[in-house]
Write an enzyme that holds these catalytic residues in place. Structure first.
Site, PDB file in Angstrom:
ATOM      1  N   ASN A 116      -6.054   5.006   8.122  1.00 53.60           N
ATOM      2  CA  ASN A 116      -5.735   3.575   8.165  1.00 53.60           C
ATOM      3  C   ASN A 116      -6.503   2.869   7.063  1.00 53.60           C
ATOM      4  O   ASN A 116      -7.548   3.338   6.617  1.00 53.60           O
ATOM      5  CB  ASN A 116      -6.138   2.999   9.528  1.00 53.60           C
TER       6      ASN A 116
ATOM      7  N   ILE B 127      -1.365  -1.769  18.041  1.00 51.00           N
ATOM      8  CA  ILE B 127      -2.440  -0.996  18.656  1.00 51.00           C
ATOM      9  C   ILE B 127      -1.803   0.278  19.201  1.00 51.00           C
ATOM     10  O   ILE B 127      -0.761   0.229  19.877  1.00 51.00           O
ATOM     11  CB  ILE B 127      -3.122  -1.815  19.774  1.00 51.00           C
TER      12      ILE B 127
ATOM     13  N   GLN C 103      -7.933  -3.807  -4.787  1.00 48.17           N
ATOM     14  CA  GLN C 103      -8.757  -2.632  -4.479  1.00 48.17           C
ATOM     15  C   GLN C 103      -8.078  -1.713  -3.462  1.00 48.17           C
ATOM     16  O   GLN C 103      -8.232  -0.494  -3.515  1.00 48.17           O
ATOM     17  CB  GLN C 103     -10.138  -3.065  -3.957  1.00 48.17           C
TER      18      GLN C 103
ATOM     19  N   ASN D 118       0.838  -1.219   0.000  1.00 43.77           N
ATOM     20  CA  ASN D 118       0.000   0.000   0.000  1.00 43.77           C
ATOM     21  C   ASN D 118       0.861   1.252   0.000  1.00 43.77           C
ATOM     22  O   ASN D 118       0.538   2.229  -0.680  1.00 43.77           O
ATOM     23  CB  ASN D 118      -0.952  -0.016   1.193  1.00 43.77           C
TER      24      ASN D 118
ATOM     25  N   HIS E  94      -8.208  -0.940   6.285  1.00 42.33           N
ATOM     26  CA  HIS E  94      -8.583  -2.177   6.976  1.00 42.33           C
ATOM     27  C   HIS E  94      -9.309  -3.083   5.983  1.00 42.33           C
ATOM     28  O   HIS E  94     -10.262  -2.631   5.316  1.00 42.33           O
ATOM     29  CB  HIS E  94      -9.484  -1.864   8.169  1.00 42.33           C
TER      30      HIS E  94
ATOM     31  N   ARG F 297       4.199  -0.182  25.715  1.00 40.34           N
ATOM     32  CA  ARG F 297       3.543   0.395  24.524  1.00 40.34           C
ATOM     33  C   ARG F 297       3.681   1.919  24.537  1.00 40.34           C
ATOM     34  O   ARG F 297       3.926   2.553  23.523  1.00 40.34           O
ATOM     35  CB  ARG F 297       2.062  -0.020  24.556  1.00 40.34           C
TER      36      ARG F 297
END
Ligand code: GRF
Length: 220
Positions: A114, A99, A180, A21, A116, A72
């Site tokens: 983003n 995350i 796509q 991408n 998905h 994190r």
């Protein structure tokens, strides 16, 4: 008098893997119609193919290995530092498998996108192709959305619908969805960098008109 030209939009892309991408967006940025550049690619995993792809495009690529941070929060603080060195107008998550902390999301609110691989709000999380097949869905697809503090939950911008074929398996469905992905992500990025997209009070707007829950939908 000559009109002053704005600087091209600066995009930072975060990846964790193959970076196809990112490549589609980098390719689109080469089009003179697009006044935008990917100024940096950052991977949280060392040695992934996306880093090589970035180099092939002459884009500075760096690794910030999340396993070298204790928490994190600590990783995200360092990620913010690495991103902000490039003063981005837009931060693009392209297969970035982490995350994010609420502080990270808030920092880039309204300029964090983003992709998905499902027709969100359906199938948030992992294994989306398998879940669509198991449910016997006739249609599946992919969504580009603004990122909010809910995982895979921010407002949709654009969706491509992909028919599920009788003989589809996870791999065949995934590869048709990916075709796509490489179409709709550059479109969403172009709209953003042209100033046509915005997020206000949890809704996405295109040319100042609120988008439907699906986002703009491309059907095939
Ligand atoms: C894509 O399928 C995307 O939808 C998902 O992760 C994958 C990334 O692929 N979020 P790539 O790294 O862009 O090739």
């Amino acid at each position: 008098m000559r009109e002053e030209q704005a600087e091209p939009s600066r995009i930072v892309v975060l990846i964790s893997g193959s970076g196809s991408n990112m490549q589609a967006i980098a390719q689109a940025c080469k089009n003179p119609e697009n006044d935008a550049n990917i100024v940096a690619v950052i991977s949280n995993r060392p040695g992934v193919a996306g880093l090589d792809r970035a180099e092939e495009f002459g884009i500075p690529a760096q690794t910030l290995d999340h396993t070298t941070f204790a928490t994190r929060e600590e990783f995200d603080i360092n990620l913010i530092r690495a991103i902000d060195e490039h003063s981005p107008d837009l931060v693009v998550l392209a297969g970035f498998m982490r995350i994010l902390t609420p502080d990270f999301v808030r920092r880039y609110k309204g300029r964090l996108l983003n992709i998905h691989p499902s027709l969100l709000p359906k199938y948030k999380g992992l294994h989306t192709h398998k879940r669509a097949l198991e449910a016997g869905d006739k249609e599946h697809g992919v969504t580009v959305h603004f990122v909010s503090e809910d995982l895979d939950g921010g407002p949709n911008i654009i969706q491509a619908v992909v028919p599920v074929l009788d003989d589809d398996n996870e791999k065949s469905l995934q590869s048709r969805v990916q075709i796509q992905e490489h179409i709709i992500y550059p479109i969403a990025v172009k709209w953003f960098t042209e100033g046509r997209l915005s997020m206000l009070k949890g809704d996405a707007y295109f040319d100042n008109v609120a988008l439907p829950e699906t986002g703009l939908q491309l059907t095939h």
